[in-house]
Motif scaffolding. Structure first.
Motif, PDB file in Angstrom:
ATOM      1  N   ALA A 165       0.826  -1.220   0.000  1.00 53.38           N
ATOM      2  CA  ALA A 165       0.000   0.000   0.000  1.00 53.38           C
ATOM      3  C   ALA A 165       0.859   1.268   0.000  1.00 53.38           C
ATOM      4  O   ALA A 165       0.470   2.280  -0.591  1.00 53.38           O
ATOM      5  N   CYS A 166       1.997   1.216   0.669  1.00 48.40           N
ATOM      6  CA  CYS A 166       2.889   2.383   0.731  1.00 48.40           C
ATOM      7  C   CYS A 166       3.797   2.490  -0.498  1.00 48.40           C
ATOM      8  O   CYS A 166       4.467   3.511  -0.674  1.00 48.40           O
ATOM      9  N   GLN A 167       3.858   1.428  -1.278  1.00 51.58           N
ATOM     10  CA  GLN A 167       4.746   1.350  -2.439  1.00 51.58           C
ATOM     11  C   GLN A 167       6.205   1.543  -2.036  1.00 51.58           C
ATOM     12  O   GLN A 167       6.948   2.334  -2.617  1.00 51.58           O
ATOM     13  N   ILE A 168       6.556   0.827  -0.979  1.00 53.10           N
ATOM     14  CA  ILE A 168       7.947   0.781  -0.517  1.00 53.10           C
ATOM     15  C   ILE A 168       8.363  -0.685  -0.458  1.00 53.10           C
ATOM     16  O   ILE A 168       7.516  -1.582  -0.547  1.00 53.10           O
ATOM     17  N   ASN A 169       9.648  -0.940  -0.299  1.00 56.78           N
ATOM     18  CA  ASN A 169      10.064  -2.339  -0.176  1.00 56.78           C
ATOM     19  C   ASN A 169      10.144  -2.752   1.292  1.00 56.78           C
ATOM     20  O   ASN A 169      10.126  -1.902   2.179  1.00 56.78           O
ATOM     21  N   ARG A 170      10.227  -4.038   1.516  1.00 59.88           N
ATOM     22  CA  ARG A 170      10.242  -4.582   2.885  1.00 59.88           C
ATOM     23  C   ARG A 170      11.424  -4.032   3.678  1.00 59.88           C
ATOM     24  O   ARG A 170      11.301  -3.763   4.871  1.00 59.88           O
ATOM     25  N   ASN A 171      12.563  -3.881   3.027  1.00 53.88           N
ATOM     26  CA  ASN A 171      13.749  -3.375   3.724  1.00 53.88           C
ATOM     27  C   ASN A 171      13.505  -1.964   4.263  1.00 53.88           C
ATOM     28  O   ASN A 171      13.979  -1.615   5.351  1.00 53.88           O
ATOM     29  N   THR A 172      12.778  -1.160   3.505  1.00 53.97           N
ATOM     30  CA  THR A 172      12.460   0.199   3.968  1.00 53.97           C
ATOM     31  C   THR A 172      11.601   0.120   5.219  1.00 53.97           C
ATOM     32  O   THR A 172      11.849   0.829   6.193  1.00 53.97           O
ATOM     33  N   PHE A 173      10.581  -0.739   5.182  1.00 51.64           N
ATOM     34  CA  PHE A 173       9.737  -0.902   6.369  1.00 51.64           C
ATOM     35  C   PHE A 173      10.597  -1.315   7.563  1.00 51.64           C
ATOM     36  O   PHE A 173      10.515  -0.700   8.631  1.00 51.64           O
ATOM     37  N   TYR A 174      11.428  -2.342   7.383  1.00 49.41           N
ATOM     38  CA  TYR A 174      12.234  -2.861   8.500  1.00 49.41           C
ATOM     39  C   TYR A 174      13.347  -1.904   8.930  1.00 49.41           C
ATOM     40  O   TYR A 174      13.869  -2.025  10.038  1.00 49.41           O
ATOM     41  N   TYR A 175      13.671  -0.952   8.083  1.00 52.96           N
ATOM     42  CA  TYR A 175      14.622   0.075   8.485  1.00 52.96           C
ATOM     43  C   TYR A 175      14.021   0.930   9.603  1.00 52.96           C
ATOM     44  O   TYR A 175      14.725   1.343  10.528  1.00 52.96           O
ATOM     45  N   TYR A 176      12.708   1.172   9.514  1.00 53.44           N
ATOM     46  CA  TYR A 176      12.023   2.017  10.480  1.00 53.44           C
ATOM     47  C   TYR A 176      11.390   1.254  11.637  1.00 53.44           C
ATOM     48  O   TYR A 176      11.330   1.768  12.753  1.00 53.44           O
ATOM     49  N   TYR A 177      10.901   0.051  11.383  1.00 49.98           N
ATOM     50  CA  TYR A 177      10.151  -0.698  12.401  1.00 49.98           C
ATOM     51  C   TYR A 177      10.551  -2.176  12.381  1.00 49.98           C
ATOM     52  O   TYR A 177      10.653  -2.770  11.303  1.00 49.98           O
ATOM     53  N   PRO A 178      10.709  -2.761  13.559  1.00 50.22           N
ATOM     54  CA  PRO A 178      11.026  -4.194  13.598  1.00 50.22           C
ATOM     55  C   PRO A 178       9.820  -5.070  13.239  1.00 50.22           C
ATOM     56  O   PRO A 178       9.985  -6.192  12.756  1.00 50.22           O
ATOM     57  N   ASP A 179       8.599  -4.554  13.468  1.00 54.33           N
ATOM     58  CA  ASP A 179       7.380  -5.304  13.162  1.00 54.33           C
ATOM     59  C   ASP A 179       6.180  -4.363  13.191  1.00 54.33           C
ATOM     60  O   ASP A 179       6.332  -3.176  13.505  1.00 54.33           O
TER      61      ASP A 179
END
Length: 192
Positions: A34-48
């Motif tokens: 939905a954010c059109q980002i990759n998983r690594n970007t998400f995990y850069y900011y949040y562990p879960d």
């Protein structure tokens, strides 16, 4: 700046999803898509996703602290403070019915505590109540408001909180000042 934008976007998308479905039905995959980002970007900011949830509640609590207005009654302040919950009833209900209910409870407890502590301090101006009693009075109302709000959430949030909170204010009008004055009187007795 880009980091704040990305974090905010993740929180916004997560809140939108939480308003649509239960917490356990939301995945990191859903959020990054939905954010059109990759998983690594998400995990850069949040562990879960639970860290996202925690940050949402912490951010909302900080907003309450920052926007508190000493000119408002505690009832008005409390309703302003619960704006996020009122605007996201379904999301709140989903969190309440999840394994992460504690996040919601801590958020509500924090909001209630902030409102009542500031209100007790405001009312105590000119009253020589002990600081321990001020904390005790604020804590009593904090616990009562927290439990009432949690029961409201558990019942499906059908009643209008504006009416309930204002009615509580009418029923208990003056009790904080009365308790503070009693504290001052008790201090005088103990000192004699």
């Amino acid at each position: 700046m880009a980091q704040q934008y990305t974090r905010k976007m993740i929180r916004k998308v997560f809140t939108k999803m939480l308003n649509e479905r239960p917490l356990n039905k939301i995945t990191v995959k859903d959020i990054v898509k939905a954010c059109q980002i990759n998983r690594n970007t998400f995990y850069y900011y949040y562990p879960d996703i639970y860290a996202v949830l925690s940050e949402i509640f912490q951010t909302e609590l900080q907003t309450v602290i920052d926007e508190y207005n000493d000119t408002l009654s505690w009832e008005e302040s409390f309703l302003v403070a619960t704006k996020f919950a009122l605007e996201n009833k379904t999301a709140i209900y989903h969190v309440y019915n999840s394994m992460r209910r504690e996040e919601l409870e801590n958020y509500i407890y924090g909001v209630s505590g902030n409102v009542m502590t500031r209100y007790v301090e405001k009312v105590s101006d000119g009253i020589s109540a002990s600081s321990g009693d001020k904390k005790l009075i604020a804590s009593f109302y904090q616990c009562a408001l927290t439990e009432m709000l949690l029961r409201w959430v558990a019942s499906g949030m059908k009643e209008d909180p504006d009416i309930i909170v204002k009615r509580i204010g009418q029923l208990f009008d003056g009790t904080v000042a009365l308790s503070l004055n009693r504290s001052a009187e008790l201090e005088d007795i103990w000192q004699k």
